[in-house]
Write a protein that holds these residues in place. Structure first.
Motif, short mmCIF file in Angstrom:
data_model
loop_
_atom_site.label_atom_id
_atom_site.label_comp_id
_atom_site.label_asym_id
_atom_site.label_seq_id
_atom_site.Cartn_x
_atom_site.Cartn_y
_atom_site.Cartn_z
N LYS A 101 4.65 9.32 -16.68
CA LYS A 101 4.05 9.28 -18.02
C LYS A 101 3.17 8.04 -18.22
CE LYS A 101 7.93 11.28 -20.60
NZ LYS A 101 8.84 10.86 -21.70
N GLY A 102 3.01 7.24 -17.14
CA GLY A 102 2.14 6.07 -17.23
C GLY A 102 2.85 4.80 -17.65
N ILE A 103 4.19 4.82 -17.72
CA ILE A 103 4.94 3.62 -18.12
C ILE A 103 5.48 2.94 -16.87
CG2 ILE A 103 6.88 2.76 -19.49
CD1 ILE A 103 4.74 4.17 -21.15
N ASN A 104 5.14 1.67 -16.72
CA ASN A 104 5.68 0.89 -15.61
C ASN A 104 5.75 -0.56 -16.09
OD1 ASN A 104 6.74 0.46 -13.09
ND2 ASN A 104 4.77 0.48 -12.01
N CYS A 105 6.94 -1.13 -16.15
CA CYS A 105 7.11 -2.44 -16.80
C CYS A 105 7.70 -3.44 -15.82
CB CYS A 105 8.05 -2.32 -18.00
SG CYS A 105 7.81 -0.82 -18.98
N PRO A 162 3.42 7.56 -8.67
CA PRO A 162 2.56 8.53 -9.37
C PRO A 162 1.27 7.85 -9.86
CG PRO A 162 4.83 8.72 -10.14
CD PRO A 162 4.78 7.56 -9.19
N ARG A 163 0.14 8.51 -9.67
CA ARG A 163 -1.18 7.96 -9.99
C ARG A 163 -1.26 7.41 -11.41
NH1 ARG A 163 -1.84 6.76 -6.28
NH2 ARG A 163 -2.69 7.64 -4.39
N MET A 175 13.32 6.46 -14.06
CA MET A 175 12.23 5.49 -14.04
C MET A 175 10.97 6.12 -13.44
SD MET A 175 14.60 2.29 -12.99
CE MET A 175 13.38 1.00 -12.96
N THR A 176 11.17 6.95 -12.43
CA THR A 176 10.01 7.62 -11.83
C THR A 176 9.38 8.59 -12.84
OG1 THR A 176 11.06 7.40 -9.68
CG2 THR A 176 9.23 8.95 -9.82
N ARG A 177 10.22 9.24 -13.62
CA ARG A 177 9.68 10.12 -14.67
C ARG A 177 8.83 9.33 -15.67
NH1 ARG A 177 13.85 13.70 -14.01
NH2 ARG A 177 15.41 12.52 -15.16
N LEU A 178 9.30 8.14 -16.01
CA LEU A 178 8.50 7.30 -16.92
C LEU A 178 7.20 6.87 -16.24
CD1 LEU A 178 10.99 5.02 -18.89
CD2 LEU A 178 9.88 7.13 -19.59
N ASN A 179 7.26 6.57 -14.95
CA ASN A 179 6.03 6.23 -14.21
C ASN A 179 5.02 7.37 -14.32
OD1 ASN A 179 7.83 4.64 -11.44
ND2 ASN A 179 7.12 3.77 -13.36
N LYS A 189 0.83 -1.20 0.00
CA LYS A 189 0.00 0.00 0.00
C LYS A 189 0.87 1.26 0.00
CE LYS A 189 -3.95 1.90 2.58
NZ LYS A 189 -3.42 2.88 3.58
N GLN A 190 1.92 1.23 0.81
CA GLN A 190 2.81 2.40 0.85
C GLN A 190 3.46 2.64 -0.51
OE1 GLN A 190 5.14 1.05 4.17
NE2 GLN A 190 4.31 2.59 5.54
N VAL A 191 3.85 1.55 -1.17
CA VAL A 191 4.48 1.70 -2.49
C VAL A 191 3.45 2.25 -3.48
CG1 VAL A 191 5.56 0.46 -4.42
CG2 VAL A 191 6.17 -0.12 -2.06
N ARG A 192 2.23 1.71 -3.43
CA ARG A 192 1.18 2.14 -4.36
C ARG A 192 0.86 3.62 -4.15
NH1 ARG A 192 -2.38 -2.03 -3.52
NH2 ARG A 192 -3.37 -0.76 -1.94
N GLU A 193 0.84 4.04 -2.88
CA GLU A 193 0.53 5.44 -2.60
C GLU A 193 1.66 6.38 -3.00
OE1 GLU A 193 -2.71 4.57 0.91
OE2 GLU A 193 -0.77 5.43 1.47
N TRP A 194 2.87 5.86 -2.94
CA TRP A 194 4.02 6.69 -3.35
C TRP A 194 4.06 6.85 -4.89
CZ3 TRP A 194 7.98 5.19 -6.59
CH2 TRP A 194 8.96 6.17 -6.80
#
Ligand SMILES: *[C@@H]1O[C@H](CO)[C@@H](O)[C@H](O)[C@H]1NC(C)=O
Ligand SMILES: *[C@@H]1O[C@H](CO)[C@@H](O)[C@H](O)[C@H]1NC(C)=O
Ligand SMILES: *[C@@H]1O[C@H](CO)[C@@H](O)[C@H](O)[C@H]1NC(C)=O
Length: 427
Positions: A326-330, A200-201, A320-324, A193-198
């Motif tokens: 933008k909606g990219i998470n692999c 980017p939406r 990687m966070t910048r890509l997150n 949950k903590q990771v999910r909340e951290w």
């Protein structure tokens, strides 16, 4: 009449005896006897406080490798061959050599472990990653103390035991009782949950298992003082000392950096350090995600590697966070290397020695120099690159390599990064 048969035997038998004798002499001449058994217990460094502990040393020293690529291991049953790069040190460690220094920590040694991260000067950390299934048995405790005292106390890294626990506070307190007291101050825990909340939406969260990189990204975001971290899975092990191993990586990277091409930019610390050579996954690799392949503009731009032990720069985790955002998470085994490839960050593959009960590795490196990232070191000797055996995703070789060592006091092992060592007894 001559009696050819007996004449022949009369000639053959002594000749066979001579050949056998010559053969035995030949065999003997090929077996290089270890130079010495040095009971080394010298101080590693006079500046270090000698009352904390005597850093372990290998008791057997020898010429590094036999002519037939067999490694020194003093095993009864298995000959272990060095595949890929040969060991760079003529050391052979018994299990006792490796871990006895950590069996009965003195109060001052325990205090050095507990205080490791309070010095607060280190810009580099090692994250020892585990979950609630960690048993904290005796053998794992020895490994964890070795990591803290070698990478931490000697090597000056902070050590964080970063643990994924989905529990309420009561259960968590009970779980913490498993951890030996001196190591508890190094434990930090997190939940999904903590990771999910951290995160980017805009990015999709699957699971910690699929997206292990998020734990490292979150750690870097929340601890701005670090510029570089290693993540080490709990079932990885090291034969040889951690401080020596980590120094060797730095030295080798510095060497490659000096040899960089004029159009290359290589920072003082690499962005992604990997311990398995990069590969371009096959088209049908089940972990590939459509939107990610699209983002990286096709599978020819995807790079993957085993994610057991990785080194990450802040530039890497920020990217990687910048890509997150933008909606990219692999999937984690290709997200970091593909991001580094696309963004022209520097991925440094460190080929450590691998061992096999045969002369061939589990697989071969298939990448050509032109397929490496723009700023990756090009001077790595790719023809010597091997994959698998004692550092692989499954344990048919790593496990016996480790277990025979433990069960045979006379057996010794050359320096090696090992994965995986499975089972409650070891973990
Ligand atoms: C070697 O193999 C024999 C026969 O299989 C076995 O009894 C013995 O325990 C083995 N030794 C080691 C050290 O594994
Ligand atoms: C460590 O450094 C941080 C900021 O760099 C500071 O807030 C913290 O108090 C320091 N901790 C110790 C134990 O010195
Ligand atoms: C990476 O390097 C290539 C080749 O020099 C260049 O074409 C590309 O624009 C660079 N990409 C980034 C993100 O800097």
């Amino acid at each position: 009449m001559p009696r050819p048969r007996s004449i022949r035997l009369g000639v053959i038998l002594p000749a066979a005896g001579t050949i056998l004798l010559l053969y035995l002499l030949y065999i003997r001449s090929r077996i290089v006897v270890p130079d010495t058994n040095i009971p080394v217990r010298e101080h590693f460094n006079d500046d270090e406080d000698p009352t904390v502990f005597e850093p372990p040393m290998a008791s057997i020293r020898h010429s590094v490798i036999r002519g037939d690529d067999a490694a020194w291991t003093n095993d009864e049953n298995t000959t272990w061959y060095s595949v890929g790069r040969h060991p760079n040190r003529g050391e052979c460690w018994t299990y006792e050599d490796r871990f006895s220094a950590y069996k009965d920590p003195s109060p001052v040694m325990s205090a050095a472990i507990s205080d490791n991260n309070n010095v607060n000067k280190s810009k580099r950390a090692v994250l020892l990653r585990m979950g609630s299934n960690q048993e904290w048995g005796e053998q794992f405790t020895l490994h964890a103390r070795a990591l803290v005292l070698e990478a931490g106390y000697l090597g000056k890294y902070d050590i964080v035991i970063l643990t994924h626990l989905e529990m309420d506070d009561g259960a968590k307190a009970t779980w913490m009782q498993r951890v030996p007291e001196e190591l508890r101050p190094l434990v930090q825990t997190f939940t999904s949950k903590q990771v999910r909340e951290w995160l980017p939406r805009s990015a999709k969260f699957k699971s910690i298992f699929d997206q292990n990189h998020l734990v490292v990204q979150m750690f870097m975001a929340q601890n701005p003082k670090y510029e570089f971290v290693y993540s080490v899975e709990a079932d990885a092990r090291l034969i040889g000392r951690w401080d020596v191993f980590l120094d060797d990586i730095d030295l080798e990277y510095a060497y490659h950096r000096k040899l960089k091409a004029p159009d290359q930019e290589m920072p003082a610390i690499p962005d992604l350090v990997t311990f398995e050579s990069l590969r371009r996954p096959r088209d049908a690799w089940p972990w590939l995600e459509k939107e990610c392949v699209e983002h990286f503009q096709g599978i020819e731009n995807i790079r993957a590697s085993l994610g057991i032990v990785w080194g990450w720069s802040r530039r890497m985790t920020d990217e990687m966070t910048r890509l997150n955002e933008k909606g990219i998470n692999c999937y984690f085994e290709y997200f970091a290397p593909s991001t580094a490839y696309q963004q022209n960050l520097t991925t440094f593959f460190y080929q450590h020695p691998l061992y096999c009960p045969r002369t061939t590795p589990s697989s071969r490196n298939t990448m050509k120099k032109e397929q490496l990232g723009k700023n990756d070191p090009r001077s790595v000797q790719h023809e010597k690159v091997a994959v698998g055996c004692t550092y692989y995703f499954v344990n048919p070789h790593s496990q016996p390599f480790w277990e025979q060592w433990y069960h045979t006091p006379a057996a010794c092992r050359p320096p090696a990064l090992i994965h995986p060592v499975k089972g409650n007894f070891w973990n």
